[in-house]
Every structure is written in C-alpha cells, then in structure tokens.
Design an enzyme around this catalytic site. Structure first.
Site, mmCIF file in Angstrom:
data_model
loop_
_atom_site.group_PDB
_atom_site.id
_atom_site.type_symbol
_atom_site.label_atom_id
_atom_site.label_comp_id
_atom_site.label_asym_id
_atom_site.label_seq_id
_atom_site.Cartn_x
_atom_site.Cartn_y
_atom_site.Cartn_z
ATOM 1 N N ILE A 38 21.357 -18.923 -9.760
ATOM 2 C CA ILE A 38 21.324 -17.761 -8.861
ATOM 3 C C ILE A 38 22.226 -18.023 -7.646
ATOM 4 O O ILE A 38 23.025 -17.167 -7.253
ATOM 5 C CB ILE A 38 19.885 -17.414 -8.424
ATOM 6 C CG1 ILE A 38 19.005 -17.135 -9.660
ATOM 7 C CG2 ILE A 38 19.879 -16.202 -7.497
ATOM 8 C CD1 ILE A 38 17.574 -16.770 -9.362
ATOM 9 N N PHE A 86 17.369 -21.361 -1.845
ATOM 10 C CA PHE A 86 17.075 -21.450 -3.281
ATOM 11 C C PHE A 86 16.607 -22.839 -3.696
ATOM 12 O O PHE A 86 16.049 -22.985 -4.780
ATOM 13 C CB PHE A 86 18.343 -21.166 -4.108
ATOM 14 C CG PHE A 86 18.867 -19.772 -3.994
ATOM 15 C CD1 PHE A 86 18.152 -18.708 -4.532
ATOM 16 C CD2 PHE A 86 20.068 -19.510 -3.364
ATOM 17 C CE1 PHE A 86 18.641 -17.412 -4.433
ATOM 18 C CE2 PHE A 86 20.566 -18.219 -3.263
ATOM 19 C CZ PHE A 86 19.847 -17.170 -3.806
ATOM 20 N N LYS A 139 11.776 -25.594 -10.384
ATOM 21 C CA LYS A 139 11.373 -24.282 -10.933
ATOM 22 C C LYS A 139 10.783 -24.315 -12.340
ATOM 23 O O LYS A 139 10.613 -23.259 -12.946
ATOM 24 C CB LYS A 139 12.577 -23.346 -10.904
ATOM 25 C CG LYS A 139 13.762 -23.864 -11.714
ATOM 26 C CD LYS A 139 14.880 -22.857 -11.791
ATOM 27 C CE LYS A 139 15.942 -23.326 -12.761
ATOM 28 N NZ LYS A 139 17.059 -22.448 -12.926
ATOM 29 N N SER A 174 9.331 -14.613 -6.117
ATOM 30 C CA SER A 174 9.295 -14.264 -7.535
ATOM 31 C C SER A 174 8.175 -13.265 -7.817
ATOM 32 O O SER A 174 7.131 -13.280 -7.160
ATOM 33 C CB SER A 174 9.040 -15.555 -8.320
ATOM 34 O OG SER A 174 8.643 -15.256 -9.626
ATOM 35 N N TYR A 217 3.971 -24.379 -9.582
ATOM 36 C CA TYR A 217 5.257 -23.750 -9.249
ATOM 37 C C TYR A 217 5.007 -22.375 -8.612
ATOM 38 O O TYR A 217 5.522 -22.063 -7.537
ATOM 39 C CB TYR A 217 6.134 -23.604 -10.503
ATOM 40 C CG TYR A 217 7.198 -22.550 -10.340
ATOM 41 C CD1 TYR A 217 8.335 -22.801 -9.579
ATOM 42 C CD2 TYR A 217 7.040 -21.267 -10.897
ATOM 43 C CE1 TYR A 217 9.292 -21.811 -9.387
ATOM 44 C CE2 TYR A 217 7.994 -20.280 -10.711
ATOM 45 C CZ TYR A 217 9.115 -20.558 -9.944
ATOM 46 O OH TYR A 217 10.048 -19.576 -9.745
ATOM 47 N N LYS A 252 5.620 -20.688 -4.597
ATOM 48 C CA LYS A 252 6.261 -19.428 -4.192
ATOM 49 C C LYS A 252 5.345 -18.683 -3.221
ATOM 50 O O LYS A 252 5.783 -18.182 -2.184
ATOM 51 C CB LYS A 252 6.567 -18.556 -5.416
ATOM 52 C CG LYS A 252 7.705 -19.086 -6.281
ATOM 53 C CD LYS A 252 9.047 -18.988 -5.571
ATOM 54 C CE LYS A 252 10.174 -19.630 -6.339
ATOM 55 N NZ LYS A 252 11.370 -19.913 -5.541
ATOM 56 N N TYR A 303 12.057 -11.686 -7.116
ATOM 57 C CA TYR A 303 12.879 -11.422 -8.295
ATOM 58 C C TYR A 303 11.997 -11.173 -9.498
ATOM 59 O O TYR A 303 11.025 -11.888 -9.723
ATOM 60 C CB TYR A 303 13.766 -12.612 -8.670
ATOM 61 C CG TYR A 303 14.514 -13.249 -7.534
ATOM 62 C CD1 TYR A 303 15.017 -12.493 -6.485
ATOM 63 C CD2 TYR A 303 14.731 -14.624 -7.535
ATOM 64 C CE1 TYR A 303 15.718 -13.108 -5.459
ATOM 65 C CE2 TYR A 303 15.431 -15.238 -6.518
ATOM 66 C CZ TYR A 303 15.907 -14.476 -5.474
ATOM 67 O OH TYR A 303 16.591 -15.087 -4.463
ATOM 68 N N LEU A 311 13.647 -16.766 -21.893
ATOM 69 C CA LEU A 311 13.972 -16.044 -23.127
ATOM 70 C C LEU A 311 15.474 -15.961 -23.413
ATOM 71 O O LEU A 311 15.913 -16.294 -24.524
ATOM 72 C CB LEU A 311 13.366 -14.633 -23.041
ATOM 73 C CG LEU A 311 13.616 -13.718 -24.225
ATOM 74 C CD1 LEU A 311 13.046 -14.302 -25.510
ATOM 75 C CD2 LEU A 311 13.006 -12.332 -23.953
ATOM 76 N N ARG A 319 8.755 -6.926 -19.673
ATOM 77 C CA ARG A 319 9.300 -7.521 -18.458
ATOM 78 C C ARG A 319 10.387 -6.617 -17.891
ATOM 79 O O ARG A 319 10.915 -5.743 -18.581
ATOM 80 C CB ARG A 319 9.953 -8.888 -18.747
ATOM 81 C CG ARG A 319 9.001 -9.980 -19.191
ATOM 82 C CD ARG A 319 8.134 -10.475 -18.037
ATOM 83 N NE ARG A 319 7.250 -11.563 -18.448
ATOM 84 C CZ ARG A 319 6.078 -11.382 -19.081
ATOM 85 N NH1 ARG A 319 5.645 -10.174 -19.374
ATOM 86 N NH2 ARG A 319 5.329 -12.429 -19.399
ATOM 87 N N ARG A 340 2.059 -17.454 -25.588
ATOM 88 C CA ARG A 340 2.298 -18.647 -24.760
ATOM 89 C C ARG A 340 1.296 -18.622 -23.599
ATOM 90 O O ARG A 340 1.110 -17.578 -22.962
ATOM 91 C CB ARG A 340 3.737 -18.590 -24.234
ATOM 92 C CG ARG A 340 4.140 -19.765 -23.370
ATOM 93 C CD ARG A 340 5.622 -19.734 -23.042
ATOM 94 N NE ARG A 340 5.981 -18.708 -22.069
ATOM 95 C CZ ARG A 340 7.199 -18.537 -21.563
ATOM 96 N NH1 ARG A 340 8.189 -19.327 -21.956
ATOM 97 N NH2 ARG A 340 7.453 -17.592 -20.692
ATOM 98 N N ASP A 396 1.344 -16.471 -19.911
ATOM 99 C CA ASP A 396 2.167 -15.254 -19.883
ATOM 100 C C ASP A 396 1.322 -14.032 -19.517
ATOM 101 O O ASP A 396 0.224 -13.856 -20.062
ATOM 102 C CB ASP A 396 2.809 -14.994 -21.259
ATOM 103 C CG ASP A 396 4.108 -15.759 -21.428
ATOM 104 O OD1 ASP A 396 4.681 -16.200 -20.420
ATOM 105 O OD2 ASP A 396 4.551 -15.915 -22.587
HETATM 106 N N1 UDP Z 1 9.576 -15.570 -24.523
HETATM 107 C C1 UDP Z 1 9.562 -15.697 -25.912
HETATM 108 N N2 UDP Z 1 10.191 -16.778 -26.470
HETATM 109 C C2 UDP Z 1 10.839 -17.722 -25.722
HETATM 110 C C3 UDP Z 1 10.844 -17.591 -24.306
HETATM 111 C C4 UDP Z 1 10.192 -16.496 -23.747
HETATM 112 O O1 UDP Z 1 9.001 -14.858 -26.618
HETATM 113 O O2 UDP Z 1 11.377 -18.690 -26.294
HETATM 114 C C5 UDP Z 1 8.907 -14.401 -23.906
HETATM 115 C C6 UDP Z 1 7.788 -14.778 -22.956
HETATM 116 O O3 UDP Z 1 6.580 -14.931 -23.682
HETATM 117 C C7 UDP Z 1 7.791 -13.578 -22.002
HETATM 118 C C8 UDP Z 1 9.246 -13.149 -21.964
HETATM 119 O O4 UDP Z 1 9.858 -13.727 -23.123
HETATM 120 O O5 UDP Z 1 7.039 -12.536 -22.570
HETATM 121 C C9 UDP Z 1 9.989 -13.628 -20.730
HETATM 122 O O6 UDP Z 1 9.778 -15.019 -20.594
HETATM 123 P P1 UDP Z 1 10.608 -15.927 -19.591
HETATM 124 O O7 UDP Z 1 10.130 -17.343 -19.762
HETATM 125 O O8 UDP Z 1 12.073 -15.687 -19.777
HETATM 126 O O9 UDP Z 1 10.238 -15.381 -18.152
HETATM 127 P P2 UDP Z 1 8.788 -15.151 -17.455
HETATM 128 O O10 UDP Z 1 8.506 -13.700 -17.559
HETATM 129 O O11 UDP Z 1 7.805 -16.018 -18.143
HETATM 130 O O12 UDP Z 1 9.048 -15.567 -16.049
#
Ligand code: UDP
Length: 345
Positions: free
Chosen positions: A15, A83, A87, A126, A151, A155, A179, A202, A233, A297, A300
């Site tokens: 960033i 920054f 993280k 965040s 983490y 924040k 963000y 992701l 998201r 996961r 989430d």
């Molecule tokens: N995600 C996924 N597979 C991956 C990484 C992330 O399905 O390998 C999903 C995760 O469960 C969430 C979304 O993608 O629903 C965004 O995840 P990321 O870790 O990018 O950001 P977060 O929203 O957790 O900060």
C-alpha cells in the site's frame, strides 16, 4: 508555495508504495521510512521507475524512538501516513506479543514525536474493526466488534490511541482510514503485492494459482447465507485506495478538518462474492482457474461492505476503477514477477 513533505512509514510495502506514487504525482515530497522486515527493494525500485526520480528512503525501525526523532530533525515533515506494522493474522495469534510490541510501540513513538512537532497523522486502519456487522453496509458510526485476532486488536487499539491523543493534545490531529479489501496493482505493473510464502489473501492466491505457483485455489466455504454461498467482501482497487490518502492528506494540510479526529471508510460500496471475484478474474484475463470448495476458514465474517459516502462528501473521494481493470492489473503484475524471476534464473 514550497512543496509539503509527507512521511510515509512502511512506504516500501504494497500500500505504501502506491501511496508514495500518488502523493508524489500530486505534488508532495515523500520521505519513505521502512525497516524492510516484510518487503525488499522491488516496490521501491518500481516507484522510482514510475516517477522517474528517487523519493527519499530511510531504513529505520519505528520502535526506535531516537531514530524517529532524528528523522523529524532531518526532514521538514508536514504530515505522516503510518503503514509500518505487522499484518499477518495467523502469526499474530501465534505470537501476540510480537504484534503488540511492534504495532503499538512504533505508533506511540511516532505520535510522541508528531505531537512535539505539531504534525498531523493519518493511520491505516481496517474494516476488520467492524467484525460481523449487525447491518450492512457499514458506516463509520457502525459499532466496532471485539477483534478476533491480536492483529485486529492492534488496529482497534491504534485507533483508540489516536483518538485519545488528539483529544488530549491540541497540537495533534488525526485521520483513520478504514480499508476494505485492497487488491490489484499499479497500471504500469511496476509495483504490486509481494506476499512472502503462501499468500493468505484471496487475490494473490488466485494470481499465483493462475501462473502455476500454486496448484489449486481453495474457496473457503460455499454454505454461507449469501446468494452463491461464498463470502461477500468490498474489494477496493489499490490505486483508488492510494488516491484516498492524497485527499486525506490534503484535508489535513489545508486545514479543512472539521474534527480533530476523523474516520473514513475506504471501499467501493459494492459487495462481491468470492465466486464472483474468481469468475470475473477468469473472464477478464481469458483463462481457467483451478479451484475447489473447502471448509470455512476460522475467523472469516460472512459479509462486509462499506458505505463510502462520507469519504465522498468530506474528502471528495470515490472508487473509480472497475473490478475488471483491477483484476487485469493484478494478473499483469503476477506475469511481470514471473518474467523477472525467469531473468534471474
Ligand atoms: N479466501 C478464499 N481462499 C483463499 C483466500 C481467501 O476463499 O485462499 C476468501 C476468504 O475466506 C474471504 C475472502 O476470500 O471470504 C477474502 O479473504 P482475504 O484473506 O483476501 O481478506 P479478508 O476479508 O479476510 O481480510
């Protein structure tokens, strides 16, 4: 009028490097300070190539208070964007003290010096502070929920430290930008995200799967109460996000802040599911991605997206790049990394 100088702590990272480019192109002098604990010179070199000159770069750690004070003696700093922080959510659960020491001590050091110098501070927060929101989209007034990781907690704690400090010290003002999910890369493909090891996020996981570095993307959960069962998201383009910092810095430096502490959501306001993101990536880049559904996961949230209207009203900022453009830029960056790796083989 002489140029204003902005210190960007952690300016060599994902960033920070994009923010350095946008600030420099908007006419600010940027001083980057970074300890290179989680990045190398790749993004700094890319920034120099994009700009055609080298912004000042100081290798230092914000946990070292004397170094922070020295930095403010050496440069005529008018505002700071902070920054520099660890993280990784998982690592913060495994080693919380590392996160509390680094992320809190560095911020306190910075605020102490900024306060002495009468210099305003922008903190990179965040959407994680909203947790599982009761109603969507979230506004800046939506309640914060207890953090699910050290983490996330840092924040929230840094937001509170900034809020309490500006309330107590008239010489200090602050802005926190919350963000949503920053993704993509600069259109030049000279700077972008460089995750170390297996990506947690992701989009880097998608691009690394597409290039063949990873075998298969796991989509975490397809039984969520959402239209296609995958999480929702608010994916915000990195250049759009960087531009928000220019607007916020301008507001701080031009004396336009209405409150000593202001908070803004930085998102698009459009929810996108994980599956929609994956299929858009395939379509725009004309490829097939190897993916499978996997269990949910831990940690989430089901869905989160921004109401970004306050940023539009007060900062004059809104997201502009389309998801298609952003996902094309992410892929261009991954391909460029692969080419660069081939050259050094
Ligand atoms: N995600 C996924 N597979 C991956 C990484 C992330 O399905 O390998 C999903 C995760 O469960 C969430 C979304 O993608 O629903 C965004 O995840 P990321 O870790 O990018 O950001 P977060 O929203 O957790 O900060």
């Amino acid at each position: 009028m002489s140029k204003k100088t902005v210190l960007v702590s952690g300016g060599a990272g994902f960033i920070g490097s994009h923010v350095t480019v946008e600030l420099s192109q908007a006419g600010y002098d940027v001083v980057i300070a970074d300890n290179f604990s989680n990045c190398d010179m790749t993004c700094y070199d890319g920034v120099c190539q994009i700009l055609g000159f080298k912004p000042a770069l100081v290798e230092m750690d914000f946990c070292d208070k004397a170094a922070v004070a020295d930095l403010f003696e050496r440069y005529p700093i008018d505002a700071v964007i902070h920054f520099a922080a660890y993280k990784a959510v998982g690592e913060s659960v495994a080693d919380p003290l590392k996160y509390y020491r680094n992320n809190l001590a560095s911020f306190v050091n910075l605020l102490e010096v900024a306060r002495e110098k009468g210099c305003n501070v922008l903190f990179s927060s965040s959407a994680t502070v909203y947790g599982e929101a009761d109603s969507l989209p979230v506004t800046e007034q939506s309640p914060r929920k207890s953090a699910t990781s050290p983490y996330g907690n840092t924040k929230q704690m840094c937001e509170d430290i900034l809020r309490d400090s500006v309330a107590a010290y008239p010489s200090l003002k602050g802005i926190a930008l919350r963000y949503f999910n920053p993704i993509g890369a600069h259109p030049s493909a000279l700077i972008g995200e460089l995750p170390r090891g297996v990506p947690n996020n992701l989009v880097p996981f998608i691009t690394q799967t597409a290039i063949g570095k990873r075998e298969c993307l796991s989509i975490f959960g397809n039984d969520y109460p959402t239209p296609d069962g995958t999480c929702l998201r608010d994916y915000i383009d990195i250049v759009d996000l960087a531009r928000a910092h220019v607007c916020a810095v301008r507001r701080m430096l031009d004396g336009e802040m209405e409150e000593p502490y202001e908070i803004y959501n930085i998102g698009t306001g459009r929810p996108l599911s994980v599956l929609e993101l994956v299929t858009t990536f395939e379509k725009v880049n004309n490829l097939k991605l190897n993916y499978k559904y996997a269990p949910r996961r831990d940690g989430d949230v089901v869905a989160i997206w921004a109401d970004p209207s306050l940023a539009l009203t007060k900062l004059g900022w809104k997201a502009e790049r389309s998801t298609e453009e952003t996902l094309a830029s992410a892929w261009a960056w991954e391909k460029r990394l692969a080419e660069a790796a081939k050259m050094t083989e």
